[in-house]
Design a protein around this motif. Structure first.
Motif, PDB file in Angstrom:
ATOM      1  N   ASP A 377       0.808  -1.073   0.096  1.00 55.22           N
ATOM      2  CA  ASP A 377      -0.080  -0.079  -0.051  1.00 55.22           C
ATOM      3  C   ASP A 377       0.809   1.261   0.162  1.00 55.22           C
ATOM      4  O   ASP A 377       2.094   1.052   0.329  1.00 55.22           O
ATOM      5  N   ALA A 378       0.224   2.281  -0.378  1.00 53.83           N
ATOM      6  CA  ALA A 378       1.186   3.792  -0.546  1.00 53.83           C
ATOM      7  C   ALA A 378       0.204   4.704  -0.840  1.00 53.83           C
ATOM      8  O   ALA A 378      -0.974   4.664  -0.854  1.00 53.83           O
ATOM      9  N   LEU A 379       0.621   5.882  -0.754  1.00 51.31           N
ATOM     10  CA  LEU A 379      -0.119   7.197  -1.081  1.00 51.31           C
ATOM     11  C   LEU A 379       0.663   8.119  -1.945  1.00 51.31           C
ATOM     12  O   LEU A 379       1.909   8.407  -1.712  1.00 51.31           O
ATOM     13  N   ILE A 380       0.226   8.302  -2.993  1.00 49.77           N
ATOM     14  CA  ILE A 380       0.542   9.291  -3.759  1.00 49.77           C
ATOM     15  C   ILE A 380      -0.447  10.669  -3.806  1.00 49.77           C
ATOM     16  O   ILE A 380      -1.372  10.712  -4.208  1.00 49.77           O
ATOM     17  N   GLN A 381       0.507  11.621  -3.117  1.00 44.50           N
ATOM     18  CA  GLN A 381      -0.158  12.686  -2.784  1.00 44.50           C
ATOM     19  C   GLN A 381       0.034  13.864  -3.909  1.00 44.50           C
ATOM     20  O   GLN A 381       1.244  14.288  -4.059  1.00 44.50           O
ATOM     21  N   SER A 382      -0.984  14.437  -4.615  1.00 45.45           N
ATOM     22  CA  SER A 382      -0.877  15.368  -5.498  1.00 45.45           C
ATOM     23  C   SER A 382      -0.552  16.902  -4.882  1.00 45.45           C
ATOM     24  O   SER A 382      -1.307  16.995  -3.812  1.00 45.45           O
ATOM     25  N   LEU A 383       0.363  17.548  -5.225  1.00 52.10           N
ATOM     26  CA  LEU A 383       0.666  18.593  -4.848  1.00 52.10           C
ATOM     27  C   LEU A 383       0.634  19.896  -5.617  1.00 52.10           C
ATOM     28  O   LEU A 383       0.576  19.737  -6.984  1.00 52.10           O
ATOM     29  N   ARG A 384       0.484  21.126  -5.195  1.00 53.06           N
ATOM     30  CA  ARG A 384       0.514  22.469  -5.676  1.00 53.06           C
ATOM     31  C   ARG A 384       1.905  22.846  -5.867  1.00 53.06           C
ATOM     32  O   ARG A 384       3.030  22.173  -5.351  1.00 53.06           O
ATOM     33  N   ALA A 385       2.225  23.775  -6.822  1.00 54.09           N
ATOM     34  CA  ALA A 385       3.685  24.039  -7.081  1.00 54.09           C
ATOM     35  C   ALA A 385       4.389  24.470  -5.731  1.00 54.09           C
ATOM     36  O   ALA A 385       5.491  24.263  -5.577  1.00 54.09           O
ATOM     37  N   ASP A 386       3.576  24.917  -4.741  1.00 57.23           N
ATOM     38  CA  ASP A 386       4.460  25.396  -3.517  1.00 57.23           C
ATOM     39  C   ASP A 386       4.308  24.612  -2.526  1.00 57.23           C
ATOM     40  O   ASP A 386       4.507  24.946  -1.339  1.00 57.23           O
ATOM     41  N   ASP A 387       3.854  23.342  -2.780  1.00 56.66           N
ATOM     42  CA  ASP A 387       4.121  22.142  -1.720  1.00 56.66           C
ATOM     43  C   ASP A 387       2.834  21.996  -0.956  1.00 56.66           C
ATOM     44  O   ASP A 387       2.764  21.080   0.022  1.00 56.66           O
TER      45      ASP A 387
END
Length: 431
Positions: A377-387
């Motif tokens: 299992d894992a998490l891929i967290q989408s980010l904005r350019a500023d983290d």
């Protein structure tokens, strides 16, 4: 990815490299630094070779590099950032990489080592073969910025025209106590877990390192009772959806999470073993002792927009050692995601200076954050350019597959850059 000025004009034809000095050939005292290279005039611009498609399915080794006159570069630290800087600089300068280890450790896999993975390191000699980079297996003991000299524990003094400082970071030991393990002592932690027969294990720190460590150990050692303690909120950089998934997985793995619990001294915890992941700090006091401007709280070197030390501009800083900023990303956190881009950018700045040009400011923006939650299992967290996090996430086995590919790609990019320096254009978030 778009071409950048220092990438599109790099000469394609190269000559055999200078051979590194052997111990009995070292200058005594060392040679003085060469004067900086003069910029090419229009009628002196390097000839560009015509490219033809390569009919072979596998890339051939990179041709012998051409060394720029006056380009003597010392790279301190052989982690992700230091290796990338050395490899990109190899065709344009005489590069000496100073690192005591003969293997490159995949630091992002140390939680796997704690759980029992046997090997996460790769031969440095294999990565550097054919590049012309000299690896000095030593530790830097002192810097003399005025003399542009690095002193090592092997008794050798290295002079430089430019220095790349990439000594990375380590777990901040303050508060860790005498019986705590860290990511850096993952092998010892694994041995401790094997001597069981189980007991209470406390993971201190609710950031990504603590989350990955707790999940990995709970999955691999269900006989241990594991709890995670954090002074603030679990996964403070995650979205609500991302944090909810982390909580679900940790609950499934029977990890007890306690938020709002500040631990001043790990020795006071009622646990058979403690894993300390509370904070990171730049490695060593070498820069501070040499008079470079550093942040007292983190030990990071203060740099300008091009990653040059604000107090000593002939020193470039890459990776976790740099207190770096970008217009879109803000102050960059210590992470693997910033190591390759800053290592490549520091090298690009030196290449520009060797050509008589001004180095460009760093352009970096965040994209995603990858978090392992055990092997399945894992998490891929989408980010904005500023983290800052978006609500878009990927979870479960697909996320675990993506995380594994991202980790593998880091080493593959180093291998590819060793053969083809233009491969730096493939680095995520690098411009």
């Amino acid at each position: 990815m778009p071409n950048t000025p220092d990438q599109t004009n790099l000469p394609d034809q190269t000559n055999p490299p200078d051979q590194p000095n052997t111990p009995d050939q070292q200058p005594n005292p060392p040679d003085q630094p060469n004067p900086p290279a003069q910029p090419n005039t229009p009628d002196q611009q390097p000839h560009r070779a015509r490219h033809h498609p390569n009919p072979h399915p596998h890339p051939s080794p990179r041709p012998h590099p051409r060394k720029a006159a006056g380009g003597r570069v010392v790279v301190l630290g052989g982690g992700y950032a230091g290796m990338m800087a050395a490899l990109r600089l190899a065709p344009y300068a005489r590069v000496t990489l100073v690192d005591p280890g003969d293997r490159l450790t995949e630091r992002v896999r140390l939680h796997e080592v704690a759980a029992g993975r046997p090997e996460v390191a790769h031969s440095r000699a294999e990565l550097l073969r054919g590049t012309g980079v000299e690896h000095l297996a030593a530790r830097a003991t002192a810097l003399d910025p005025d003399a542009r000299a690095v002193h090592t524990d092997r008794g050798r003094t290295l002079l430089y025209d430019r220095l790349v400082y990439a000594l990375g970071s380590h777990t901040d030991p303050r508060g860790a106590g005498r019986r705590s393990f860290t990511a850096e002592t993952a092998t010892a932690l694994h041995q401790r877990l094997l001597t069981g027969p189980g007991g209470a294990l406390a993971v201190v720190g609710g950031g990504l390192t603590g989350i990955e460590m707790a999940a990995e150990l709970a999955e691999a050692h269900p006989e241990w009772e594991i709890r995670l303690l954090t002074a603030g909120e679990l996964g403070p950089g995650l979205s609500a959806r991302g944090r909810a998934h982390v909580r679900t997985v940790l609950d499934r793995l029977r990890v007890r999470v306690t938020e709002g619990r500040r631990v001043a001294d790990a020795d006071d915890l009622d646990a058979d073993a403690v894993v300390w992941t509370a904070a990171l700090r730049a490695t060593g006091d070498l820069a501070r002792d040499a008079g470079l401007d550093t942040d007292p709280a983190t030990g990071r070197i203060r740099v300008d927009a091009a990653l040059r030390s604000v107090s000593h501009p002939d020193v470039y800083v890459a990776g976790d050692a740099a207190e770096s900023r970008s217009p879109r990303g803000g102050t960059l956190r210590m992470a693997c995601a910033t190591a390759l881009p800053t290592g490549a950018h520091a090298a690009g700045g030196i290449i520009a200076e060797l050509r008589g040009r001004q180095p460009r400011p760093l352009s970096f923006s965040y994209f995603v954050q990858c978090v392992s939650l055990g092997r399945h299992d894992a998490l891929i967290q989408s980010l904005r350019a500023d983290d800052t996090p978006r609500e878009t996430v990927l979870t479960g086995r697909p996320a675990a597959h993506v995380k594994e590919q991202v980790v593998r790609s880091t080493r593959h990019l180093l291998t590819l850059t060793a053969r083809h320096p233009a491969a730096v254009r493939l680095i995520p978030n690098f411009r």
